[in-house]
Design a protein around this motif. Structure first.
Motif: not given
Length: 294
Positions: A144-154
């Motif tokens: 879920t976290v990975a799906a909510l992050l932009r590329p480069g997001g933390r």
């Protein structure tokens, strides 16, 4: 019997709905409102890992009544808070309005957040203390976290250490032979840390009935809750399996609530650690990760 998804959500939603007004009176909100630069103790502890949040889109998962969410906004972020408890979000919106902060709040459980937020993606996903234990699958959380992050997001998460969450305070019932060589080992009859609860993620949750919460003095109307622990290796493996790059993993000897009553002492920052030999217990951890830019 395995608890169905809707059942655990309903139980925990009712529990946190009933905690919200108690915590609104017990979180020292007036201190936050009296100083427009004030931060919650949780976010203040996390500052070295958060970095510059100016002009970033930040998602705070499991935001509860919004004290940490407001603190993230005060660091310059455009913040969205997500929580399954409507009563908690009502308190969070009231706090944001009183503080003059523009914060968007969305009512949903963690796993439903990508669907509820649509195409929105974030520079930072933040999860504060005492959150992961309410989720049955750490693997699904990481996805879920990975799906909510932009590329480069933390991702930045600090939470209670799974060793702490497996521990209870208990009296030693017999003399330990090794005390002859290591006299500081807890003596017979004294209170010590005992590993009695599951460390690794289990299918079946722990079911609790607690009339009082960790903050405030009033009883909660819905005392039943369900929780799951997740081992540190399981958390790291889930983050890596979701395609994120691990950037830091820190363990701390303190946690911002009295997790083991009778065994812990509070410092000047509001953190609690073991009164006796705190170096023997990992009380919390911080994990940071990044979604690859390409």
């Amino acid at each position: 019997m395995v608890m169905e998804t809707d059942d655990y959500l309903a139980v925990n939603r009712a529990n946190w709905d009933s905690r919200a007004p108690v915590h609104a009176r017990g979180y020292n909100i007036e201190r936050l409102l009296a100083d427009p630069a004030a931060l919650s103790g949780v976010v203040r502890f996390d500052l070295p890992r958060l970095g510059d949040l100016s002009d970033l889109d930040v998602l705070h998962l499991q935001c509860h009544i919004g004290t940490d969410t407001l603190s993230l906004a005060r660091l310059g972020a455009r913040v969205t808070g997500v929580d399954l408890s409507g009563a908690s979000l009502a308190e969070a919106r009231r706090l944001a309005e009183r503080a003059g902060a523009a914060i968007d709040y969305v009512e949903c459980d963690v796993y439903s957040a990508p669907q509820e937020l649509g195409e929105r993606r974030f520079d930072l996903v933040y999860t504060g203390i005492g959150a992961l234990c309410w989720l049955p699958s750490i693997e699904r959380w990481a996805q879920t976290v990975a799906a909510l992050l932009r590329p480069g997001g933390r991702l930045v998460v600090r939470d209670g250490h799974p060793v702490l969450l497996a521990a209870l305070g208990a009296a030693v019932s017999a003399e330990v032979e090794d005390r002859a060589q290591q006299p500081w080992i807890t003596a017979e009859g004294e209170l010590t840390v005992a590993l009695e609860l599951p460390y690794f993620e289990q299918v079946e949750p722990l079911v609790w009935n607690d009339d009082y919460s960790y903050a405030g003095t009033d009883k909660v109307a819905s005392p039943r809750s369900v929780e799951w622990n997740h081992g540190l290796g399981e958390i790291v493996t889930a983050v890596l399996g979701a395609g994120l790059e691990l950037t830091a993993l820190l363990e701390h000897d303190s946690v911002p609530w009295e997790a083991l009553p009778g065994l812990m002492v509070e410092d000047e920052t509001g953190e609690y650690r073991l009164r006796d030999r705190p170096q023997r217990l990992p009380a919390s951890f911080t994990l940071t990760a990044r979604r690859p830019a390409v």
